[in-house]
Design an enzyme around this catalytic site. Structure first.
Site, short mmCIF file in Angstrom:
data_model
loop_
_atom_site.label_atom_id
_atom_site.label_comp_id
_atom_site.label_asym_id
_atom_site.label_seq_id
_atom_site.Cartn_x
_atom_site.Cartn_y
_atom_site.Cartn_z
N SER A 68 0.83 -1.20 0.00
CA SER A 68 0.00 0.00 0.00
C SER A 68 0.87 1.25 0.00
CB SER A 68 -0.93 0.01 1.22
OG SER A 68 -0.20 -0.22 2.40
N GLU A 205 -9.12 -9.59 3.96
CA GLU A 205 -9.42 -8.19 3.65
C GLU A 205 -10.75 -8.04 2.90
OE1 GLU A 205 -6.36 -5.91 1.66
OE2 GLU A 205 -7.70 -4.20 1.39
#
Ligand code: KIV
Length: 289
Positions: A68, A205
């Protein structure tokens, strides 16, 4: 490529960590789930820099050098352009800034999917360059052979199922997964395959809550939820999201503070003081003795 210097606390602007703590280990994290129960949830946050790691480390069990960072630090449109060098350099910084947490580093897109051998090369490069303890990779049953290959060769692996951002072009977006029965069954069987292959923990997730709970009940290794359920064995958030660095965050993020507002206000004050020549003041200037 990074080298593994330790953080020089005599030259760092930060205070040294007062009492360097003993670093947790991958087996210790794995052992937190006993007979399907994790008494104390596992705390994980992302970290990309040495200073961030220093501040987060005492409060976490694991620090994730997530890919990320491509979006959060580099302003890239997705995690797909992130490179092995980027991951190695940030992972080395995070290891330098931490004493306590298990540092897990994401394998970037393109570095591990082609074969178990390619994955081993990439993972070994990351761990040698950074001294991190483990790698994370995205994907389910299709990655099970690779997970087993790495674990058997001394590389601990964290899995990642459900919404897997590196597959955004196949998934067609970042929406929650597991809404159809077929998708839900696949997420559970993916997680089982990774756990059976030797993954020490699995990130779950962006899945609907009943699926996160079903995965947590189905696997013997700890699940780490993000956009999943408080019933997962642990939780992870992107630290900048937690801090309120961004206005637009996924629904599952809790903004614990307003770091963006703090930076804006502080920069505004600084700019005003420079323009009115009140900074630097007597405390910040050197005078002849
Ligand atoms: O890259 C990342 O930060 C991650 C977390 C969101 C789990 O994979």
């Amino acid at each position: 490529m990074s080298t593994s210097f330790t953080l020089d606390t005599s030259t760092s602007r930060a205070n040294p960590t007062p009492t360097p703590m003993k670093r947790l280990t991958v087996p210790a994290i794995r052992a937190r789930k006993v007979d399907g129960v994790t008494a104390e949830p596992i705390v994980m946050l992302t970290a990309y820099t040495a200073r961030q790691a220093q501040l987060l480390d005492p409060h976490c069990d694991m620090l994730l050098v997530g890919d990320s960072l491509g979006q959060v630090i580099y302003g890239l449109p997705s995690t797909i352009p992130v490179t092995l060098d980027m991951m190695a350099n940030h992972a080395a910084a995070v290891v330098r800034g931490s004493y306590h947490s298990v540092v897990v580093v994401d394998m970037p897109f393109g570095a591990y999917e082609a074969s178990p051998e390619a994955a081993f090369e990439a993972a070994a490069t990351l761990l040698k360059a950074s001294n991190a303890a483990a790698v994370k990779l995205e994907g389910g049953a299709a990655m099970a052979e690779t997970v087993a290959f790495l674990v058997q060769r001394g590389i601990p692996v964290m899995g990642h199922v459900g919404l897997t951002p590196q597959a955004v072009n196949v998934l067609g977006g970042y929406g929650a997964r597991g809404r159809s029965d077929a998708e839900a069954d696949k997420i559970v069987s993916d997680a089982k395959a990774l756990c059976d292959a030797g993954a020490f923990a699995i990130v779950v997730e962006g899945v609907v809550e009943p699926i996160a709970i079903a995965v947590t009940e189905a696997v013997s290794c700890p699940t780490i939820g993000i956009g999943a359920s408080a019933q997962c064995d642990g939780q992870v958030l992107v630290t900048e999201d937690m801090l309120g660095m961004f206005e637009r965050v996924p629904r599952f993020v809790k903004r614990y503070d307003d770091m963006a507002g703090l930076i804006r206000r502080t920069a505004e004050t600084y700019a005003a003081e420079v323009r009115e020549r009140s900074f630097p003041g007597p405390e910040q200037t050197y005078q002849p003795k």
